[in-house]
Enzyme design. Structure first.
Site, PDB file in Angstrom:
ATOM      1  N   TYR A 158       0.837  -1.197   0.000  1.00  0.00           N
ATOM      2  CA  TYR A 158       0.000   0.000   0.000  1.00  0.00           C
ATOM      3  C   TYR A 158       0.870   1.244   0.000  1.00  0.00           C
ATOM      4  O   TYR A 158       2.047   1.210   0.368  1.00  0.00           O
ATOM      5  CB  TYR A 158      -0.978   0.011   1.180  1.00  0.00           C
ATOM      6  CG  TYR A 158      -0.339   0.233   2.529  1.00  0.00           C
ATOM      7  CD1 TYR A 158      -0.173   1.515   3.046  1.00  0.00           C
ATOM      8  CD2 TYR A 158       0.088  -0.842   3.292  1.00  0.00           C
ATOM      9  CE1 TYR A 158       0.395   1.710   4.285  1.00  0.00           C
ATOM     10  CE2 TYR A 158       0.652  -0.652   4.536  1.00  0.00           C
ATOM     11  CZ  TYR A 158       0.803   0.631   5.023  1.00  0.00           C
ATOM     12  OH  TYR A 158       1.376   0.827   6.249  1.00  0.00           O
ATOM     13  N   CYS A 159       0.270   2.346  -0.444  1.00  0.00           N
ATOM     14  CA  CYS A 159       0.923   3.648  -0.463  1.00  0.00           C
ATOM     15  C   CYS A 159      -0.165   4.709  -0.286  1.00  0.00           C
ATOM     16  O   CYS A 159      -1.309   4.372  -0.009  1.00  0.00           O
ATOM     17  CB  CYS A 159       1.717   3.839  -1.749  1.00  0.00           C
ATOM     18  SG  CYS A 159       0.738   3.636  -3.232  1.00  0.00           S
ATOM     19  N   THR A 160       0.166   5.959  -0.457  1.00  0.00           N
ATOM     20  CA  THR A 160      -0.785   7.030  -0.187  1.00  0.00           C
ATOM     21  C   THR A 160      -1.954   7.043  -1.166  1.00  0.00           C
ATOM     22  O   THR A 160      -3.101   7.019  -0.762  1.00  0.00           O
ATOM     23  CB  THR A 160      -0.074   8.398  -0.188  1.00  0.00           C
ATOM     24  OG1 THR A 160       0.994   8.354   0.758  1.00  0.00           O
ATOM     25  CG2 THR A 160      -1.027   9.517   0.185  1.00  0.00           C
TER      26      THR A 160
ATOM     27  N   CYS B 285       2.464   1.996  -5.199  1.00  0.00           N
ATOM     28  CA  CYS B 285       2.253   0.556  -5.023  1.00  0.00           C
ATOM     29  C   CYS B 285       1.967  -0.136  -6.346  1.00  0.00           C
ATOM     30  O   CYS B 285       2.297  -1.306  -6.511  1.00  0.00           O
ATOM     31  CB  CYS B 285       1.205   0.231  -3.975  1.00  0.00           C
ATOM     32  SG  CYS B 285      -0.156   1.327  -3.802  1.00  0.00           S
TER      33      CYS B 285
END
Length: 122
Positions: free
Chosen positions: A64-66, A71
């Site tokens: 996951y990322c922002t 990602c």
């Protein structure tokens, strides 16, 4: 997936972002991995480290990322590595579509998210 002990969760954001907020899987569930990167250019080196590959082998890998872009790139890299290396086989590679931003809209009470989400572009 977060409740599955055969899953690893990778935060693809930088170390500062991870320190102020992150997904915390439930006890007995997924293992959280933090690459502790200053920037995303460090991710391939971390991913290629033998100890990282060992932790990913035979597991479902969730990233996951922002907002989803980092990602997507990270899952594509891991997928390419998996095709090239017989010894690096996972049970699947996934990412949180839309990133933390969408996750928090889907789970307004926070779900497994603990802390704040750093938005750098507002």
């Amino acid at each position: 997936m977060l409740g599955d002990k055969d899953t690893v969760v990778i935060d693809v954001r930088n170390y500062y972002e991870t320190c102020i907020g992150r997904i915390e899987p439930p006890r007995g569930g997924a293992e959280f991995l933090d690459p502790m990167m200053r920037n995303s250019r460090e991710f391939p080196k971390w991913l290629n480290a033998p100890e990282t590959k060992e932790k990913l082998k035979g597991k479902k890998v969730m990233m996951y990322c922002t907002g989803g872009i980092r990602c997507e790139r990270a899952t594509a890299l891991l997928s390419q590595m998996e095709r090239a290396e017989d010894e690096l086989q996972t049970q699947g590679i996934y990412h949180v579509r839309g990133g933390i931003d969408r996750y928090l809209k889907t789970f307004p009470e926070g779900g497994y998210w603990k802390g704040r989400n750093y938005l750098f572009d507002l």
